[in-house]
Design an enzyme around this catalytic site. Sequence first.
Site, short mmCIF file in Angstrom:
data_model
loop_
_atom_site.label_atom_id
_atom_site.label_comp_id
_atom_site.label_asym_id
_atom_site.label_seq_id
_atom_site.Cartn_x
_atom_site.Cartn_y
_atom_site.Cartn_z
N CYS A 115 -8.04 -30.42 11.30
CA CYS A 115 -7.30 -29.81 12.51
C CYS A 115 -8.20 -28.65 12.69
O CYS A 115 -8.57 -27.77 12.06
CB CYS A 115 -6.37 -29.24 11.98
SG CYS A 115 -5.34 -28.31 13.05
N CYS B 208 -9.90 -30.87 19.44
CA CYS B 208 -8.88 -30.83 18.71
C CYS B 208 -8.61 -32.36 18.24
O CYS B 208 -9.02 -33.22 18.90
CB CYS B 208 -7.80 -30.61 19.70
SG CYS B 208 -5.95 -30.88 18.81
#
Length: 261
Positions: free
Chosen positions: A69, A180
């Site tokens: 992440c 992302c």
Amino acid sequence: MIGIFDSGIGGLSVLAAIARALPHADLVYLADTAHLPYGDKDDAYIRRRVLTIGNHLVDRGCGVIVVACNTATAAAVEAFRETFPKLPVVGVEPGVKPAAAMSRSGRIAVLATLSTARSERLAQLIRQHAGSVQVEVEACPGWATRVETLSLDDPDFVEEARGHLTPLLATGVDQIVLGCTHYAFLSPVLEPIVAHQATLVDVADAVARQCVRLAGTDALGGGRLTLLATAQPEKLQAALPVLGLRWLDDRLHSAARLVIA
Ligand code: DGL
């Protein structure tokens, strides 16, 4: 055993690359679905989640941790490394360096969550690796949540994506960094919009290579995959075929389970 985590299903894009690179490694994937999205939370909140999940994965016996992440890496990977100084930790950061190296126009863009977009860590990454190119940082609020709904080709979203990308393309951007891990699953929507003008840059394979370098004996196992979530674990497994990851089913050790982290 290698522990991989994200706020939700986005990190499955990284898990898939690691599973391909390390076919015998036992992998544990934890989705912090009770707390997503991370992208609109403050750093202190994200840090608390990262430390809680990291502890959980270490207690389970993971010898390498992948923070799959960008948001969690930007806000908390340093705190995580300080807490576990001996543990190999792989973070995920936007591919600014390869994008800058590949750009012919001298203009690149980074698509990211609000939290990553405003982070000092991204600003530093840009200063370090993209000094010679112009970098546009584009926050894309709501995109990770869109991926979580698995309705990826919704016409409203296609329009929204076009609204973000068209102005960037108009400035001559020729590399668009998917900053992302959720956005990798939006490639089928984004690709036709940027076609012939820009390339989408994803770092999942580079992260997997780093994982191979650090894995050591954690690469050796039965090739089993465990899926865990802090809420709605069934969604994780249901997402695999929708995201083109049905092949991961073969490694699934048991049905996705709930963990309280
Ligand atoms: N997948 C995450 C990232 O790479 C976070 C998305 C979110 O929870 O907002 O940034």
